[in-house]
Design a protein around this motif. Structure first.
Motif, mmCIF file in Angstrom:
data_model
loop_
_atom_site.group_PDB
_atom_site.id
_atom_site.type_symbol
_atom_site.label_atom_id
_atom_site.label_comp_id
_atom_site.label_asym_id
_atom_site.label_seq_id
_atom_site.Cartn_x
_atom_site.Cartn_y
_atom_site.Cartn_z
ATOM 1 N N VAL A 221 -4.051 0.854 -3.901
ATOM 2 C CA VAL A 221 -4.471 -0.520 -4.178
ATOM 3 C C VAL A 221 -5.281 -1.038 -2.993
ATOM 4 N N GLY A 222 -6.509 -1.500 -3.258
ATOM 5 C CA GLY A 222 -7.339 -2.063 -2.196
ATOM 6 C C GLY A 222 -8.559 -2.715 -2.822
ATOM 7 N N GLU B 217 6.698 7.554 -9.004
ATOM 8 C CA GLU B 217 6.654 8.923 -8.472
ATOM 9 C C GLU B 217 5.414 9.098 -7.625
ATOM 10 N N GLY B 218 5.585 9.596 -6.390
ATOM 11 C CA GLY B 218 4.445 9.876 -5.528
ATOM 12 C C GLY B 218 4.133 8.722 -4.592
ATOM 13 N N GLU B 219 2.952 8.812 -3.990
ATOM 14 C CA GLU B 219 2.600 7.851 -2.936
ATOM 15 C C GLU B 219 1.919 6.600 -3.501
ATOM 16 N N THR B 220 2.322 5.453 -2.979
ATOM 17 C CA THR B 220 1.577 4.204 -3.223
ATOM 18 C C THR B 220 1.056 3.725 -1.875
ATOM 19 N N PHE B 221 -0.227 3.368 -1.871
ATOM 20 C CA PHE B 221 -0.906 3.009 -0.624
ATOM 21 C C PHE B 221 -1.610 1.669 -0.871
ATOM 22 N N VAL B 222 -1.257 0.657 -0.103
ATOM 23 C CA VAL B 222 -1.889 -0.667 -0.240
ATOM 24 C C VAL B 222 -2.669 -0.976 1.030
ATOM 25 N N ARG B 223 -3.926 -1.387 0.871
ATOM 26 C CA ARG B 223 -4.723 -1.844 2.030
ATOM 27 C C ARG B 223 -5.440 -3.144 1.661
ATOM 28 N N ASP B 224 -6.090 -3.775 2.624
ATOM 29 C CA ASP B 224 -6.852 -5.023 2.427
ATOM 30 C C ASP B 224 -5.970 -6.221 2.073
#
Ligand code: S3P
Length: 438
Positions: free
Chosen positions: A305-306, A328-335
């Motif tokens: 998410v960004g 399941e797996g990686e969640t990556f949040v930026r901004d």
């Protein structure tokens, strides 16, 4: 230190099933009061949100001499027109939207006013509004960039302002001051911040154009009162949607929810994660598309998410973090660095509180990373006088092993009065309890 005098006792196990409505949209409810207060004529407002934040705005409007007939908690008639000098400082309590919008309006009045709030509100940055308002000629004295704010009469002039952050509160404060300025006011935004101010002011007769990246207001057109029916708040619906997605056996139907595109980022991201969601538009309320959301238990997968979607789901990150732990797996949040200046530093507070439940979350400067799925265990966690933290931890508790206590949970009613009762109505075991003073 804030005294925790109330809590939610949360027992997991039950699925959420059934149909409900959610309370009125908070952003639209603040605006319905303030905009009707300065408009010519009488506005009838239905579906209004009777919550901590919005009641603070309503009391401020009354303190400015606006006559408001309350027919029920959600329905009122507002007699707009001229505002009058308040006898005491206006107390916006915890309402960031309330103080920032009202400062824009106060900047254009012929009398002095003082705007203040709780100790929490006194920690939230106000330079983001005082700086552009001063560029317009406003006479505002802040307390080192924080409230209380003293606003004195001044002749305003329109400006072009390139907002450094995508903030609807900043955009709205400038546009509202622009109503009282000489010449045109133009605001550019780096992302699609919610556009309720633009839609509502235009419906009331303001001469305003919005290209999505640039909003231009030409003063002079009289603001006429219009009736509003406030749609359900998608930001409140998000807690029930997330709970349904992560609790096995759940199916929840929410009707009458605002589906304004500047607010629906969370639905887009959940769908990207594989959520079983059906979203159907059924009509228009207060200029917003409104519809029904059906959410069913789903196997979610991690997501990145960004960028633009961040502002379209800015208030949903606390509950999104809970959902991400179940994917399941990686969640990556930026901004998402703006989360650090909400009611609390929501990145830090959510990471710390969920860690008490066994979650492993990597906080970054402008977001977070989680590896899922993670099974949470019950704990005693703390709502930090932040409604969205309290509600997110409650949903986390519904999906945990054992009995979770969310202390200082009553702040949920700053945006979602009856949150625990609504969950109970859908079958969840959440009980609101008072705790005797220590
Ligand atoms: C709001 C704008 C957003 C949002 C807040 C309500 C509004 O804040 O987080 O809950 O009604 O204008 P920012 O404008 O500061 O991003």
């Amino acid at each position: 230190m804030h005294q925790a005098k109330d809590c939610f006792q949360v027992h997991p196990g039950a699925p959420l099933r059934g149909q409900t409505i959610v309370p009125g949209d908070k952003s639209i409810s603040h605006r319905a009061v303030f905009f009707s207060a300065i408009a010519h004529g009488t506005a009838h407002v239905r579906g209004w949100l009777p919550a901590g934040d919005t009641e603070a705005s309503l009391r401020s409007a009354q303190a400015l001499g606006v006559a408001i007939e309350r027919h029920s908690p959600t329905e009122m008639t507002i007699h707009g027109g001229t505002l009058h000098k308040p006898e005491a400082p206006l107390n916006l309590v915890n309402a960031g939207t309330g103080i920032r919008l009202l400062t824009g309006i106060m900047a254009g009045q012929a009398f002095e006013s003082v705007l203040d709030g709780s100790s929490q509100l006194r920690r939230r940055p106000m330079k983001r509004i005082t700086e552009p308002l001063k560029l317009m000629g406003a006479d505002i004295e802040s307390t080192n960039g924080y409230c209380p704010l003293i606003v004195r009469p001044a002749q305003l002039h329109g400006i072009r302002y390139d907002m450094p952050m995508a903030s609807a509160q900043v955009k709205s404060a400038i546009l509202l001051a622009g109503l009282y300025a000489e010449g045109e006011t133009l605001v550019t935004q780096p992302g699609p911040a919610r556009d309720h101010t633009e839609r509502m002011l235009r419906a009331m007769g303001a001469d305003l154009t919005d290209t999505g990246t640039e909003v231009t207001l030409r003063p002079g057109a009289p603001l006429r009162a219009v009736d509003f029916t406030v749609p359900g708040d998608l930001s409140s619906a998000a807690f029930l949607v997330a709970a349904a997605l992560i609790l096995p056996g759940s199916e929840v139907t929410l009707t009458g929810v605002s589906l304004n595109h500047t607010r629906t980022g969370i639905l887009d991201v959940f769908q990207q994660m594989g959520a079983d969601l059906t979203v159907t538009e059924t009509g228009l309320e207060a200029g917003d598309p409104v519809g029904t959301i059906v959410a069913r238990h789903s196997t979610l997968k991690g997501v990145q998410v960004g960028g633009e979607v961040v502002v379209r789901m800015i208030d949903e990150f606390p509950i999104f973090m809970v959902a991400a732990l179940h994917a399941e797996g990686e969640t990556f949040v930026r901004d998402a660095g703006e989360l650090r200046v909400k009611e609390t530093d929501r990145l830090k507070v959510m990471s710390d509180e969920l860690a008490k439940m066994g979650a492993v979350i990597t906080e970054t400067a402008d977001g977070f990373i989680v590896q899922g799925p993670q099974k949470l265990r019950a704990a005693t966690v703390y709502g930090h006088d932040d409604h969205r933290i309290s509600m997110s931890l409650t949903v986390a508790g519904l999906a945990a092993e054992g009995h979770t206590t969310v202390l200082d949970a009553r702040c949920a009613s700053d945006s979602f009065p009856g949150f625990a009762a609504t969950l109970q109505g859908l079958g969840a075991d959440v009980v609101e309890e008072a705790i005797a003073d220590a």
